[in-house]
Motif scaffolding. Structure first.
Motif, PDB file in Angstrom:
ATOM      1  N   GLY A 171       0.815  -1.197   0.000  1.00 36.54           N
ATOM      2  CA  GLY A 171       0.000   0.000   0.000  1.00 36.54           C
ATOM      3  C   GLY A 171       0.857   1.259   0.000  1.00 36.54           C
ATOM      4  N   HIS A 172       0.215   2.366  -0.335  1.00 37.57           N
ATOM      5  CA  HIS A 172       0.903   3.657  -0.274  1.00 37.57           C
ATOM      6  C   HIS A 172      -0.118   4.751  -0.036  1.00 37.57           C
ATOM      7  CE1 HIS A 172       4.321   6.355  -0.995  1.00 37.57           C
ATOM      8  NE2 HIS A 172       3.400   7.197  -1.464  1.00 37.57           N
ATOM      9  N   GLN A 173       0.219   5.658   0.867  1.00 40.63           N
ATOM     10  CA  GLN A 173      -0.624   6.807   1.167  1.00 40.63           C
ATOM     11  C   GLN A 173      -0.021   8.069   0.583  1.00 40.63           C
ATOM     12  OE1 GLN A 173      -1.081   6.431   5.609  1.00 40.63           O
ATOM     13  NE2 GLN A 173      -3.139   7.142   5.080  1.00 40.63           N
ATOM     14  N   GLY A 174      -0.892   8.963   0.153  1.00 41.63           N
ATOM     15  CA  GLY A 174      -0.424  10.255  -0.328  1.00 41.63           C
ATOM     16  C   GLY A 174      -1.383  10.840  -1.343  1.00 41.63           C
ATOM     17  N   ALA A 175      -1.580  12.141  -1.276  1.00 41.80           N
ATOM     18  CA  ALA A 175      -2.360  12.825  -2.297  1.00 41.80           C
ATOM     19  C   ALA A 175      -1.574  12.826  -3.606  1.00 41.80           C
ATOM     20  CB  ALA A 175      -2.656  14.259  -1.864  1.00 41.80           C
ATOM     21  N   LEU A 176      -2.267  12.998  -4.703  1.00 45.33           N
ATOM     22  CA  LEU A 176      -1.618  12.951  -6.007  1.00 45.33           C
ATOM     23  C   LEU A 176      -0.450  13.923  -6.088  1.00 45.33           C
ATOM     24  CD1 LEU A 176      -1.727  11.741  -8.878  1.00 45.33           C
ATOM     25  CD2 LEU A 176      -3.189  13.658  -9.523  1.00 45.33           C
ATOM     26  N   GLU A 177      -0.619  15.114  -5.547  1.00 45.68           N
ATOM     27  CA  GLU A 177       0.422  16.130  -5.617  1.00 45.68           C
ATOM     28  C   GLU A 177       1.625  15.785  -4.740  1.00 45.68           C
ATOM     29  OE1 GLU A 177       0.777  21.027  -5.347  1.00 45.68           O
ATOM     30  OE2 GLU A 177      -0.959  20.006  -4.479  1.00 45.68           O
ATOM     31  N   GLU A 178       1.418  14.934  -3.759  1.00 46.91           N
ATOM     32  CA  GLU A 178       2.506  14.557  -2.851  1.00 46.91           C
ATOM     33  C   GLU A 178       3.378  13.438  -3.407  1.00 46.91           C
ATOM     34  OE1 GLU A 178       0.367  15.539   1.447  1.00 46.91           O
ATOM     35  OE2 GLU A 178       0.085  13.572   0.523  1.00 46.91           O
ATOM     36  N   LEU A 179       2.886  12.708  -4.379  1.00 42.07           N
ATOM     37  CA  LEU A 179       3.595  11.536  -4.880  1.00 42.07           C
ATOM     38  C   LEU A 179       4.852  11.915  -5.651  1.00 42.07           C
ATOM     39  CD1 LEU A 179       0.555   9.537  -6.333  1.00 42.07           C
ATOM     40  CD2 LEU A 179       1.611   9.237  -4.087  1.00 42.07           C
ATOM     41  N   THR A 180       5.871  11.061  -5.543  1.00 42.86           N
ATOM     42  CA  THR A 180       7.065  11.207  -6.370  1.00 42.86           C
ATOM     43  C   THR A 180       7.038  10.159  -7.480  1.00 42.86           C
ATOM     44  OG1 THR A 180       8.446   9.637  -5.130  1.00 42.86           O
ATOM     45  CG2 THR A 180       8.364  11.924  -4.325  1.00 42.86           C
ATOM     46  N   ASP A 181       7.812  10.383  -8.525  1.00 39.12           N
ATOM     47  CA  ASP A 181       7.886   9.407  -9.613  1.00 39.12           C
ATOM     48  C   ASP A 181       8.352   8.048  -9.101  1.00 39.12           C
ATOM     49  OD1 ASP A 181       7.057  11.339 -11.372  1.00 39.12           O
ATOM     50  OD2 ASP A 181       9.030  11.673 -12.283  1.00 39.12           O
ATOM     51  N   ASP A 182       9.351   8.056  -8.216  1.00 37.45           N
ATOM     52  CA  ASP A 182       9.873   6.785  -7.699  1.00 37.45           C
ATOM     53  C   ASP A 182       8.802   6.030  -6.921  1.00 37.45           C
ATOM     54  OD1 ASP A 182      12.335   7.233  -8.828  1.00 37.45           O
ATOM     55  OD2 ASP A 182      13.283   7.922  -6.966  1.00 37.45           O
ATOM     56  N   GLU A 183       8.000   6.743  -6.137  1.00 43.18           N
ATOM     57  CA  GLU A 183       6.931   6.088  -5.379  1.00 43.18           C
ATOM     58  C   GLU A 183       5.893   5.470  -6.307  1.00 43.18           C
ATOM     59  OE1 GLU A 183       7.088   8.972  -1.390  1.00 43.18           O
ATOM     60  OE2 GLU A 183       5.726   9.444  -3.053  1.00 43.18           O
ATOM     61  N   ILE A 184       5.561   6.187  -7.353  1.00 41.62           N
ATOM     62  CA  ILE A 184       4.569   5.684  -8.309  1.00 41.62           C
ATOM     63  C   ILE A 184       5.072   4.407  -8.972  1.00 41.62           C
ATOM     64  CG2 ILE A 184       3.392   6.175 -10.492  1.00 41.62           C
ATOM     65  CD1 ILE A 184       3.468   9.167  -9.612  1.00 41.62           C
ATOM     66  N   HIS A 185       6.299   4.448  -9.466  1.00 36.73           N
ATOM     67  CA  HIS A 185       6.838   3.280 -10.165  1.00 36.73           C
ATOM     68  C   HIS A 185       7.027   2.096  -9.217  1.00 36.73           C
ATOM     69  CE1 HIS A 185       7.409   5.114 -14.075  1.00 36.73           C
ATOM     70  NE2 HIS A 185       7.962   6.179 -13.497  1.00 36.73           N
ATOM     71  N   ALA A 186       7.477   2.352  -8.000  1.00 37.42           N
ATOM     72  CA  ALA A 186       7.710   1.261  -7.049  1.00 37.42           C
ATOM     73  C   ALA A 186       6.415   0.513  -6.724  1.00 37.42           C
ATOM     74  CB  ALA A 186       8.338   1.814  -5.769  1.00 37.42           C
ATOM     75  N   LEU A 187       5.326   1.253  -6.530  1.00 39.99           N
ATOM     76  CA  LEU A 187       4.070   0.591  -6.196  1.00 39.99           C
ATOM     77  C   LEU A 187       3.501  -0.159  -7.387  1.00 39.99           C
ATOM     78  CD1 LEU A 187       1.624   1.051  -3.672  1.00 39.99           C
ATOM     79  CD2 LEU A 187       0.564   1.399  -5.894  1.00 39.99           C
ATOM     80  N   TYR A 188       3.542   0.454  -8.568  1.00 41.69           N
ATOM     81  CA  TYR A 188       3.018  -0.222  -9.754  1.00 41.69           C
ATOM     82  C   TYR A 188       3.846  -1.448 -10.125  1.00 41.69           C
ATOM     83  CZ  TYR A 188      -1.015   2.439 -11.294  1.00 41.69           C
ATOM     84  OH  TYR A 188      -2.276   2.967 -11.392  1.00 41.69           O
ATOM     85  N   ASP A 189       5.141  -1.407  -9.851  1.00 40.04           N
ATOM     86  CA  ASP A 189       5.982  -2.570 -10.139  1.00 40.04           C
ATOM     87  C   ASP A 189       5.494  -3.807  -9.397  1.00 40.04           C
ATOM     88  OD1 ASP A 189       7.672  -1.391 -11.953  1.00 40.04           O
ATOM     89  OD2 ASP A 189       9.263  -0.956 -10.494  1.00 40.04           O
ATOM     90  N   VAL A 190       5.025  -3.627  -8.167  1.00 43.60           N
ATOM     91  CA  VAL A 190       4.534  -4.751  -7.377  1.00 43.60           C
ATOM     92  C   VAL A 190       3.066  -5.044  -7.680  1.00 43.60           C
ATOM     93  CG1 VAL A 190       4.092  -5.622  -5.045  1.00 43.60           C
ATOM     94  CG2 VAL A 190       6.163  -4.307  -5.514  1.00 43.60           C
ATOM     95  N   ASN A 191       2.217  -4.046  -7.535  1.00 45.62           N
ATOM     96  CA  ASN A 191       0.771  -4.264  -7.550  1.00 45.62           C
ATOM     97  C   ASN A 191       0.195  -4.522  -8.929  1.00 45.62           C
ATOM     98  OD1 ASN A 191       1.019  -3.697  -4.846  1.00 45.62           O
ATOM     99  ND2 ASN A 191      -0.547  -2.103  -4.803  1.00 45.62           N
ATOM    100  N   VAL A 192       0.856  -4.014  -9.964  1.00 42.70           N
ATOM    101  CA  VAL A 192       0.326  -4.186 -11.323  1.00 42.70           C
ATOM    102  C   VAL A 192       1.261  -5.037 -12.172  1.00 42.70           C
ATOM    103  CG1 VAL A 192      -0.490  -3.023 -13.413  1.00 42.70           C
ATOM    104  CG2 VAL A 192      -0.888  -1.983 -11.175  1.00 42.70           C
TER     105      VAL A 192
END
Length: 278
Positions: free
Chosen positions: A86-107
């Protein structure tokens, strides 16, 4: 007796699924990044359990794990894509690395494991693919947009996959659990973006308190959830969506009602965009 291949099997719902499947006489390929955790969780397991290392973001490990499962048991009847985070954060708070790290696992991890197992099931012309989603895969949750979007993605490609493989003797569906008392809100499973003060007094700020206030207080019993999932698989008629928990029913029903209301409100305007007949 069936051969189950379960990702993220060392703890949480994955461990409960592994235990329930073994208890019912199935054989289980239990995978996780640390197989020592699996062995410690099931110290009395016999040859019905095959613990394998698997980081779902590592394509070589995905291929090796599927090959080892087939070498040991000859087939894979049920794939449960349970590994996720899981990951918490508003869209504006997210970093590129956080986005890619979560999608690498969950998707992408779910896609990779599924693609590796599909040839095995196609050869047998049988199999059930179970992808773990969430009520957040049906209803977006403020402050959890990255996580819920990853579950929306899983639900989208699983719906398509269900149609693609139905004539091949294979079925696919998602599990939509509510809030269950696992370690999902622990630091090992949940990360968070650096907070922006602009969101402190919004719903995003309120959501930041959830891991502390709700952790291990969730209403759902994961052992009962595991039994429900296995019942659905063993029935031979796994649904497109398996709802697990009374809270998920409330979320799904509420969204369906809102969408139905909007459809009726916009029906005339939506239909008016067709080409006019000459």
């Amino acid at each position: 007796m069936s051969i189950w291949f379960i990702t993220g099997a060392s703890r949480g719902l994955g461990a409960h699924l592994t235990a329930a499947a073994l208890r019912r006489g199935h054989q289980v390929v239990a995978t996780a990044r640390d197989t020592a955790n699996i062995r410690s969780a099931f110290p009395d397991a016999d040859d019905a359990l095959l613990p394998l290392r698997l980081d779902v973001t590592n394509r070589a490990e995905v291929t090796a794990a599927v090959n080892a499962a087939v070498a040991q048991f000859g087939q894979i009847d049920v794939l449960v894509n349970n590994a996720g985070r899981g990951h918490q954060g508003a869209l504006e708070e997210l970093t590129d690395d956080e986005i890619h790290a979560l999608y690498d696992v969950n998707v992408f991890g779910v896609v990779a494991v599924t693609r590796a197992v599909l040839p095995v099931m196609r050869s047998a012309r049988a199999g059930t693919i179970v992808n773990l989603s969430s009520y957040g895969g049906f209803q977006g949750v403020p402050g959890w947009g990255l996580y819920t979007s990853s579950k929306f993605a899983v639900e989208g490609f699983t719906e398509a996959l269900r149609g693609e493989v139905s004539d091949l003797g294979i079925t696919a569906g998602v599990v939509e659990p509510g809030d269950f008392r696992t370690d999902f809100l622990d630091g090992r499973s949940l990360t968070a973006s650096a907070p922006m003060s602009a969101y402190n007094d919004t719903v995003v700020g309120q959501m930041r308190q959830l891991p502390t206030s709700a952790n291990h207080q969730q209403p759902g019993d994961p052992a009962k959830a595991a039994d429900r999932i296995i019942d659905a698989v063993d029935s031979g008629t796994f649904p497109e969506r398996l709802f697990v928990g009374s809270d998920v029913l409330d979320v799904v029903t509420s969204k369906i009602d809102r969408v139905r209301t909007e459809v009726e409100r916009q029906r005339g305007d939506a239909a008016s965009t067709r080409f006019s007949e000459q």
